[in-house]
Write a protein that holds these residues in place. Structure first.
Motif, short mmCIF file in Angstrom:
data_model
loop_
_atom_site.label_atom_id
_atom_site.label_comp_id
_atom_site.label_asym_id
_atom_site.label_seq_id
_atom_site.Cartn_x
_atom_site.Cartn_y
_atom_site.Cartn_z
N VAL A 1 0.84 -1.19 0.00
CA VAL A 1 0.00 0.00 0.00
C VAL A 1 0.88 1.24 0.00
O VAL A 1 1.90 1.29 0.70
N ALA A 2 0.48 2.26 -0.76
CA ALA A 2 1.23 3.52 -0.81
C ALA A 2 1.21 4.16 0.57
O ALA A 2 0.16 4.31 1.19
N GLN A 3 2.41 4.53 1.06
CA GLN A 3 2.54 5.14 2.38
C GLN A 3 3.63 6.19 2.36
O GLN A 3 4.56 6.13 1.57
N ASP A 4 3.53 7.12 3.28
CA ASP A 4 4.58 8.09 3.55
C ASP A 4 5.56 7.40 4.48
O ASP A 4 5.54 7.61 5.70
N PHE A 5 6.40 6.55 3.96
CA PHE A 5 7.25 5.67 4.77
C PHE A 5 8.54 6.36 5.20
O PHE A 5 9.04 6.10 6.30
#
Length: 126
Positions: free
Chosen positions: A31-35
């Protein structure tokens, strides 16, 4: 599929209730995340608690007869050419970049052969 999630291929090695080991191909959702801000978002899987990560080196010609894994682990081949066989008879060849979730901690286990020098990173899971 939306832009917020993707799937990546994962190979899993497991044992069944009779102790036979098998391979199965699965798809893992990321999932796209601000990692890692300020880098732009990228795709991340759910976390898996780990005990430790180690590097493993198998010299060319190494053969590990059938054995169960010491614990659940994620093994990623960094370099080399590796073959693994499960007790149901299926054999797979692994090349750099291949990752396998190893879960055959009981039963007959798997057989391993390094066709060339192999380097792996192994994350031992809790």
């Amino acid at each position: 599929m939306s832009d917020e999630s993707r799937k990546i291929a994962v190979q899993r090695l497991y044992h069944d209730e009779s102790g036979e080991s098998h391979f199965v191909d699965e798809m893992l959702e990321v999932v796209a995340q601000d990692f890692a801000p300020p880098a732009p978002p990228f795709y991340v899987s759910a976390g898996v608690p780990a005990k430790q990560a180690v590097y493993l080196f198998l010299p060319a010609g190494y053969v590990g007869d059938f054995h169960p894994a010491p614990r659940r682990q994620l093994m990623t081949l960094i370099s080399g050419d590796l073959e693994s066989r499960v007790s149901d008879g299926e054999s797979r060849r692994f090349v750099p970049g291949n990752t396998m979730l190893v879960e055959d901690t009981e039963g007959k286990g798997h057989w391993t052969k390094a066709h060339t020098d192999c380097t792996m990173i192994v994350s031992q899971l809790e």
